[in-house]
Design a protein around this motif. Sequence first.
Motif, PDB file in Angstrom:
ATOM      1  N   TRP A  75       0.885  -1.337   0.148  1.00  0.00           N
ATOM      2  CA  TRP A  75       0.094   0.498  -0.195  1.00  0.00           C
ATOM      3  C   TRP A  75       1.011   1.375  -0.197  1.00  0.00           C
ATOM      4  O   TRP A  75       0.737   2.097  -1.030  1.00  0.00           O
ATOM      5  N   LEU A  76       1.988   1.128   1.102  1.00  0.00           N
ATOM      6  CA  LEU A  76       3.192   2.494   1.316  1.00  0.00           C
ATOM      7  C   LEU A  76       3.110   2.647  -0.155  1.00  0.00           C
ATOM      8  O   LEU A  76       3.804   3.667  -0.362  1.00  0.00           O
ATOM      9  N   GLN A  77       3.671   1.293  -1.469  1.00  0.00           N
ATOM     10  CA  GLN A  77       4.242   1.425  -2.320  1.00  0.00           C
ATOM     11  C   GLN A  77       3.227   2.410  -3.416  1.00  0.00           C
ATOM     12  O   GLN A  77       3.946   3.008  -4.024  1.00  0.00           O
ATOM     13  N   LEU A  78       2.377   2.118  -2.985  1.00  0.00           N
ATOM     14  CA  LEU A  78       0.909   2.173  -3.915  1.00  0.00           C
ATOM     15  C   LEU A  78       0.774   3.831  -4.135  1.00  0.00           C
ATOM     16  O   LEU A  78       0.359   4.701  -4.650  1.00  0.00           O
ATOM     17  N   GLY A  79       1.059   4.339  -2.428  1.00  0.00           N
ATOM     18  CA  GLY A  79       0.804   5.780  -1.802  1.00  0.00           C
ATOM     19  C   GLY A  79       1.094   7.114  -3.057  1.00  0.00           C
ATOM     20  O   GLY A  79       0.135   7.426  -3.590  1.00  0.00           O
TER      21      GLY A  79
END
Lengths: 231, 231
Positions: A164-168
Amino acid sequence: MRNLSLEPLDRPEGMPTHEYAHRRLRQAIMVGSIRPGESLTIRGIAEAMESSPTPVREALRRLSSEGALKVLDNRRIMVPKMTVERFGELIALRSVLEQHAARRAVPHVTERVIDRMAEIDQAQDGAIARADNATALLLNQEFHRTLYTANPDQILMPMVESVWLQLGPFLGIAMEHVAQLYFVDRHQEAIAALRKRDADAVAAAIDLDIREGIGGFERSAIEHLLRLAGQ
Amino acid sequence: MRNLSLEPLDRPEGMPTHEYAHRRLRQAIMVGSIRPGESLTIRGIAEAMESSPTPVREALRRLSSEGALKVLDNRRIMVPKMTVERFGELIALRSVLEQHAARRAVPHVTERVIDRMAEIDQAQDGAIARADNATALLLNQEFHRTLYTANPDQILMPMVESVWLQLGPFLGIAMEHVAQLYFVDRHQEAIAALRKRDADAVAAAIDLDIREGIGGFERSAIEHLLRLAGQ
DNA sequence: TAATTATATTTGTGATCACATTCTAAAGAT
DNA sequence: ATCTTTAGAATGTGATCACAAATATAATTA
């Protein structure tokens, strides 16, 4: 470095500064308010949150281990740039990871958990109706998290959050250029499948939710967005 | 706190102290030389590697984000204890993660990569013959890593390593009480499948390698080992 | 002797400082 | 004008110190 503005965020008493710094930065990256390619300085962050370099450095190390930040050869720290290929890997990984998390959670899911998920889904619909993308995004994550953490021995939540963090940051770009993020709502299907304790159906709903949601971006649309953002 | 002995480990010139500390601690945990439940002190580690608390703390933060360490409510830091349930979750996750990594790698695998894997497998057989468990373990990991990193856009290697890291302490216990870790060698099957670029067969070989290898421990055997180790 | 209190030590934490490297930009040369 | 050189500022890094909380040890009491 641009003067970065971090939302103050609630800080429970007794929480160490390094953890607080971690949560604030994490939140900022998660909703895409720190742009890819933007380089962060330790002193800059420390100043922005009125503390000192030491705890900020600890927060940055954690974030880099979580894939949210990348340390360059210069030792400079930045949010990784998105590419079409990396985006594809992230979506594929998210699907595999979350389907597995969902399957493992099903045996532990209680009606209480399902009701909670229904509540969150309703709140998310409200946020979408208000075109409040950031809140909708956070509620969407809480929906998924509620399911996966029903498994008491669950160990992959940190990995899901890492994705999720990398997609943010990409979501941040998308939210700027697309009027409204279209949240394809497969949540009702997931809830229905959960009430029947049908693990296969739950996994299928989660998979569709991801692939038709954020994963639904066409290659050309991604390229277009990245070009618009000057990546 | 016991006086922990960390292998000196090679340190390339210019590598920051915090990264060196991270690598040394990681290595120690990976081969299981730091026991679960053992609490680590920042000053103790700093003294053991002749540096100061600051970089050690950064290393510990990273390790905790990687699941290798857990911070207690006391803010004390320790290697998480293993349970039968957690072990089951780790094996299941490892299987899912590595099958996926293998599938995504196949299209990028060259003969050069396969040859390298064959070399590593041979070296591992040598280590097993010498009953050098630690080396065999490291070579086994290198075998898998070589395959997964063939994919240039691969993003889940850190997660795979996180699982390895969390399995490490248990392996340490197992190696102490079992004469020899039995490495069920599905590597030949994997290599054969790779030469045919048969992604399904590769994934199947990886799955068997995990489930019949470390994953093959019976529930009773795990309980027995954990009891022996006083967990 | 067992439980409780008091004292001393250990430990995590965060700010500060000094140093080396890197980046920035002004000055100079081609 | 463009490239090179050079002085200044900014930045990452690691050691040290002071403080507060937690732990361990000693002293006291029931």
